[in-house]
Write an enzyme that holds these catalytic residues in place. Structure first.
Site, mmCIF file in Angstrom:
data_model
loop_
_atom_site.group_PDB
_atom_site.id
_atom_site.type_symbol
_atom_site.label_atom_id
_atom_site.label_comp_id
_atom_site.label_asym_id
_atom_site.label_seq_id
_atom_site.Cartn_x
_atom_site.Cartn_y
_atom_site.Cartn_z
ATOM 1 N N CYS A 85 2.777 7.333 -5.082
ATOM 2 C CA CYS A 85 4.136 6.780 -5.000
ATOM 3 C C CYS A 85 5.166 7.905 -5.095
ATOM 4 C CB CYS A 85 4.321 5.717 -6.086
ATOM 5 S SG CYS A 85 5.732 4.630 -5.791
ATOM 6 N N HIS A 202 -0.586 2.107 -5.790
ATOM 7 C CA HIS A 202 -0.875 2.612 -7.130
ATOM 8 C C HIS A 202 -2.305 2.295 -7.564
ATOM 9 C CE1 HIS A 202 3.212 3.684 -8.661
ATOM 10 N NE2 HIS A 202 3.615 2.804 -7.767
ATOM 11 N N GLU A 204 -3.901 3.503 -9.945
ATOM 12 C CA GLU A 204 -3.992 3.482 -11.417
ATOM 13 C C GLU A 204 -3.588 2.129 -11.989
ATOM 14 O OE1 GLU A 204 -1.441 4.431 -9.813
ATOM 15 O OE2 GLU A 204 0.395 4.313 -11.026
#
Lengths: 236, 743
Positions: A85, A202, A204
């Site tokens: 990002c 994302h 994560e």
């Protein structure tokens, strides 16, 4: 092996990246933007957020941070760098990756689960995937509309640098599944050498079922497997 | 320093009445100077002093074993959630600023409430927004919605707090005066809570964060008057937000707290330095003297008056442990923020301000502080004539030979019912990776790391209900909040409230306020959810009208085990659908009458708090026993809308349902009546019998009403709609309503 997560002032996914690295059972260190020491990390993550507020172009100031000098050097030497990002935005501003990330075509911030199709699995970041795999991973950005000049886009494709494309649940690359207007539905790219990855989604945030998806694990596990094998890894 | 002579007109312009001015002279033993007049004016404004509400607020239940700080004592309420952790949470309004400058008004509303949380040492983990606007047909309303949503998004997204829930509600009552209520929730080790205190003698007082500018001067007094045509001129009273600086301020503040360098911290919101100095020294039973010339400012030639009253954002006042100033400075330097000693504590009980050594203001801290000596008024109430008139309804005027399938589609596309993704997709709802259930279900759910628990969060208030019957409406707001949390698998533990009303000096308005507070108190006692704090916003009026009485409830719930987390959407075709609770023949105050007939009319649906509690407790037992796959309460739009929502919950994975209801009542009441204490649940064959037994044993009515299907929603012979039609109506509506292009 050891992950490093850079904290710029305004990074706000640094902790999430840290937690993701911990979840795959590896060491992880925060790397302060004012430092130039990568603390011997095997892979450097530039996390999401709004580095320096991003009141100028996203990532435009962060590229001048002292830590980025080391990151650029590390990447040039073949070290693994992953920009998520805002981290992707910093990577294009740093010219470690080609192109630009413009304002989303609908001009609004967009946060939701989307699907991406894996286009390459010969990279340290995706070796646990199959080509054509569909991953459910969230996006959360306002400036994720990947742009490049027509010729450069062709070069990008010619060198097989697109790693992820936005797709529907079945893996079809459609206009409807493109959440931000990105050229060719591009969600993530790599450099020609394949050691630098930038992606808007994302991973994560997709590490546990309780959060809606654990498909992001595949990326972290790929990196882990690659570094554990110790192949072609330049220590920072 | 030369100060302007205080004149009677000046006193009036500062929003102080003659009686209050006489009281000020009595307190000081002299006339106040111009600076002191400014200080009194903001601290005695409705916004800071709660002078017209505090007497009634004290009747609310504020006790509870788990409460670590009581309402009004600190910047936000704190609740012990076990495992040595505490949750800090609070809701606040930013209505007036947002009415004249929607983007910055809403953004700084979010910023302000976040500071209230981290000033106590807690890291913000969630943000919620309860928004009310006029009809989206009105172009100015669309402008306000767009600005407010961008403002909330840009601030929260950049700061890095997930915005996980809230409401977006539309009614003409809010056309001129939208309501922007922002709630924030933080997590802290219970032994790491910090007080907003200045105490001791000789402890340095520092201002940290942004520099002080001329923005927001008299924001608190602006918020304490009705909106008029001239309100647009007050745009300079709206503060400007900088979420990046707030993020740095968060990290630096938590770091100085972690290193145990501080006695107390308070953010600077309404009334800026003035409020922080006065309230912190009052809390610490101390005094404070500051040198106003030391405050870092953005522009030259700012007067003490301006510096004291500035509401520049992203600032904190810190009382530092003597000798640790350099440690504080080192941390703020690291985060590239200013930190400046501007004064120190003493035992005088006085808040004194000096300019170049000369005293420019000297006022006892207590008389400026809520709970100290600020005015307390008891206002007159008068029941408005409309309350009894609108409570009457003749159902014969509403024919039942209608196409109810068409009505349901209209309802699903109505702005108060339809999917709010257009709003909440603009918010980062996932950052910090704890969001187990994001926006769109009955309540948001966040797991608590390193425990097996989760938090359930919700805001609720039906403005129409509170307009038609403020007491019963407030009771239902609390009941619905608790019900939403139960549907998520949790139990409500405490609330924060945001009380939005018109001008308190109008007896009809004050009637609504006093009734709503009474109802809220009754319901909170019943559910054992004490009030931990919140905010009162009066003067929500424009020349046309006052807003609906709107006591927004923000409720915190605890889910004891993450395996209990439950969502509203159906899960598998073939599952059995049950209705817990019974449907009465009533239609009053319904969204159906509002949407289909354009009427806000009728008595509220009945609510028996004992039945409600029993239903919720039984549902929770069933969830804990693993008997439930989905749970959704019936609220706006009644049973038919609730069933549709269960079908439509996940656009990529829609379900149908075949429903048979055998209640012998009018079909409109059956489908769209809003009888309370009803929950739609689904379960599979192996658990169905146990579920029925559990309810029956508890004395809770339960009825098998159908099965989860694949492609249509069918209810008796009244409704039969393909899923695709429902999905389009529900999901595409808000965007079409708000992004329509003007030709």
């Amino acid at each position: 092996m050891k992950f490093g997560v850079v904290t710029f002032p305004g990074s706000n996914c640094d902790y999430d990246a840290y937690a993701a690295a911990k979840l795959v059972g590896e060491d992880v260190e925060f790397l302060w933007h004012q430092s130039t020491d990568l603390l011997g990390c095997d892979v450097v993550i530039l996390p999401g957020g709004f580095a320096h507020g991003d009141y100028l172009r996203s990532g435009a100031i962060a590229r001048f941070s002292p830590i980025m000098q080391s990151v650029v050097k590390f990447a040039s030497g073949g070290g693994l760098v992953m920009g998520i990002c805002n981290g992707f935005q910093v990577l294009v501003e740093s010219r470690l990756l080609p192109g630009a990330l413009m304002r989303n075509d609908h001009l609004r911030f967009s946060c939701k689960h989307i699907y991406v199709r894996v286009e390459r699995n010969d990279l340290p970041f995706t070796s646990a995937c199959q080509i054509g795999d569909v991953l459910k991973i969230p996006i959360a950005h306002k400036d994720g509309n990947y742009y490049n000049f027509q010729g450069d886009l062709q070069t990008l494709n010619a060198h097989n640098q697109v790693v992820f494309r936005y797709c529907d649940r079945q893996g079809n690359i459609t206009a409807e599944s493109n959440p931000n207007g990105s050229a060719d539905n591009i969600a993530g790219i790599t450099n020609r050498e394949g050691n630098v990855l930038g992606m808007m989604p994302h991973p994560e945030r997709a590490m546990e079922r309780i959060l809606g998806s654990d498909d992001g694990l595949r990326l972290f596990e790929s990196i882990r497997a690659f570094c554990r094998r110790g192949v072609n890894v330049e220590k920072a | 320093m030369e100060q302007p002579q205080v004149t009677p007109q000046m006193v009036k312009d500062h929003g102080l009445n003659e009686e209050e001015y006489r009281e000020i002279i009595k307190i000081l033993g002299r006339e106040p100077n111009y600076t002191e007049l400014g200080v009194f004016s903001v601290m005695w404004s409705e916004h800071c002093s709660y002078k017209n509400s505090i007497a009634l607020l004290k009747t609310l239940p504020r006790e509870g074993d788990a409460l670590l700080s009581k309402a009004g004592e600190e910047n936000a309420g704190a609740v012990d959630i076990g495992d040595g952790l505490a949750v800090v949470f609070k809701i606040e309004s930013h209505n007036h600023p947002s009415a004249v400058e929607p983007y910055q008004g809403a953004a700084t509303g979010v910023g302000g409430i976040l500071r209230d949380i981290f000033t106590m040492g807690a890291r913000p983990i969630a943000s919620l927004d309860s928004l009310r606007f006029g009809s989206p047909d009105n172009p100015r309303v669309r402008y306000l919605v767009d600005g407010v949503v961008r403002g909330i998004g840009d601030y929260g997204n950049s700061f890095g707090v997930p915005t996980v829930a809230g409401e977006t509600y539309f009614d003409d009552a809010y056309t001129g005066n939208p309501l922007i209520n922002a709630m924030a929730v933080g997590l802290v080790r219970a032994d790491g809570l910090v007080s907003g205190t200045i105490s001791g003698v000789g402890n340095p007082v520092m201002i940290v964060g942004s520099k002080t500018g001329r923005d927001g001067i008299h924001g608190a007094t602006f918020a304490s008057e009705e909106l008029t045509e001239k309100s647009q001129e007050r745009r300079p009273s709206v503060q400007i937000g900088d979420p990046f600086t707030e993020k740095l301020l968060l990290e630096a503040t938590l770091e100085i707290i972690r290193e145990d360098l501080v006695i107390g911290v308070q953010d600077m919101g309404a009334a800026g330095i003035t409020c922080s100095c006065a309230e912190m020294s009052f809390r610490g039973n101390a005094g404070v003297t500051i040198d106003i010339d030391k405050v870092p400012v953005r522009e030259k030639h700012m007067t003490p008056y301006e510096i004291l009253l500035s509401e520049s954002q992203e600032r904190m006042l810190v009382c530092v442990k003597k000798g640790r100033e350099e440690d504080v400075r080192r941390i703020f330097d690291k985060w590239e923020l200013d930190s400046t000693i501007i004064g120190e504590s003493n035992d005088s009980g006085i808040f004194k301000v000096r300019l170049n050594g000369e005293t420019v203001s000297e006022i006892p801290s207590d008389v400026l502080s809520l709970g100290g000596g600020t005015p307390v008024y008891h206002r007159e109430t008068r029941k408005p004539a409309y309350v009894d008139e609108l409570a009457k309804i003749n159902l014969d005027e509403y024919p039942t030979d209608r196409d109810f399938s068409k009505d349901l589609l209209t309802m699903l596309a109505a702005p108060n019912i339809c999917d709010k993704g257009w709003v909440f997709n603009q918010y980062d709802s996932m950052v910090r990776t704890n969001t187990a259930v994001g926006p769109g279900s009955d309540a948001a759910v966040l797991r608590v790391r390193k425990t097996n628990r989760a938090l359930a969060l919700v805001t609720d208030c039906n403005g129409r209900y509170c307009y038609l019957n403020p007491r019963a409406g407030a009771i239902q707001a609390v009941a619905e909040a608790a019900r939403n949390i139960a549907c998520s698998g949790g139990r409500g533990v405490a609330i924060t409230n945001c009380l939005n009303f018109g001008n308190p000096y109008k007896p009809e308005i004050y009637y609504g306020f006093s009734e709503a507070v009474a109802g809220m108190g009754e319901a909170c006692r019943h559910f054992n959810t004490p009030v931990t704090g919140g905010n009162v916003s009066f003067y929500n009026e424009d020349p046309e009208r006052a807003v609906f009485p709107t006591p927004t409830i923000g409720m915190l719930g605890i889910i004891d085990d993450v395996s209990h987390i439950t969502t509203q959407g159906f899960k598998n075709a073939g599952d059995f659908i049950y209705l817990i609770g019974e449907t009465d023949e009533e239609l009053g105050a319904s969204e159906y009458l509002h949407t289909i007939f354009g009427k806000n009319i009728g008595p509220l649906p009945k609510l028996d708090l004992h039945v409600e509690k029993l239903v919720q407790d039984t549902l929770l037992s069933a969830i804990r026993a693993g008997l439930i796959k989905s749970a959704h309460d019936c609220s706006d739009g009644g049973l038919a809308v609730a069933l549709a929502e269960c079908c439509l919950s996940d656009r990529e994975n829609l379900f149908g349902a075949h429903i048979h209801l055998d209640d012998d009542i009018r079909p409109d009441c059956l489908l769209f009546g809003e009888t309370q204490s009803r929950i739609i649940v689904s379960t599979d064959e192996t658990h169905a019998e146990k579920l029925v037994d559990l309810c029956t044993a508890s004395g809770v009515p339960i009825a098998a009403i159908g099965r989860v299907g694949r492609d249509r929603l069918v209810i008796n012979d009244l409704i039969d709609i393909p899923l695709e039609d429902m999905s389009r109506a529900y999901y595409d509506s808000l965007r079409n309503l708000l992004e329509r292009v003007r030709h």
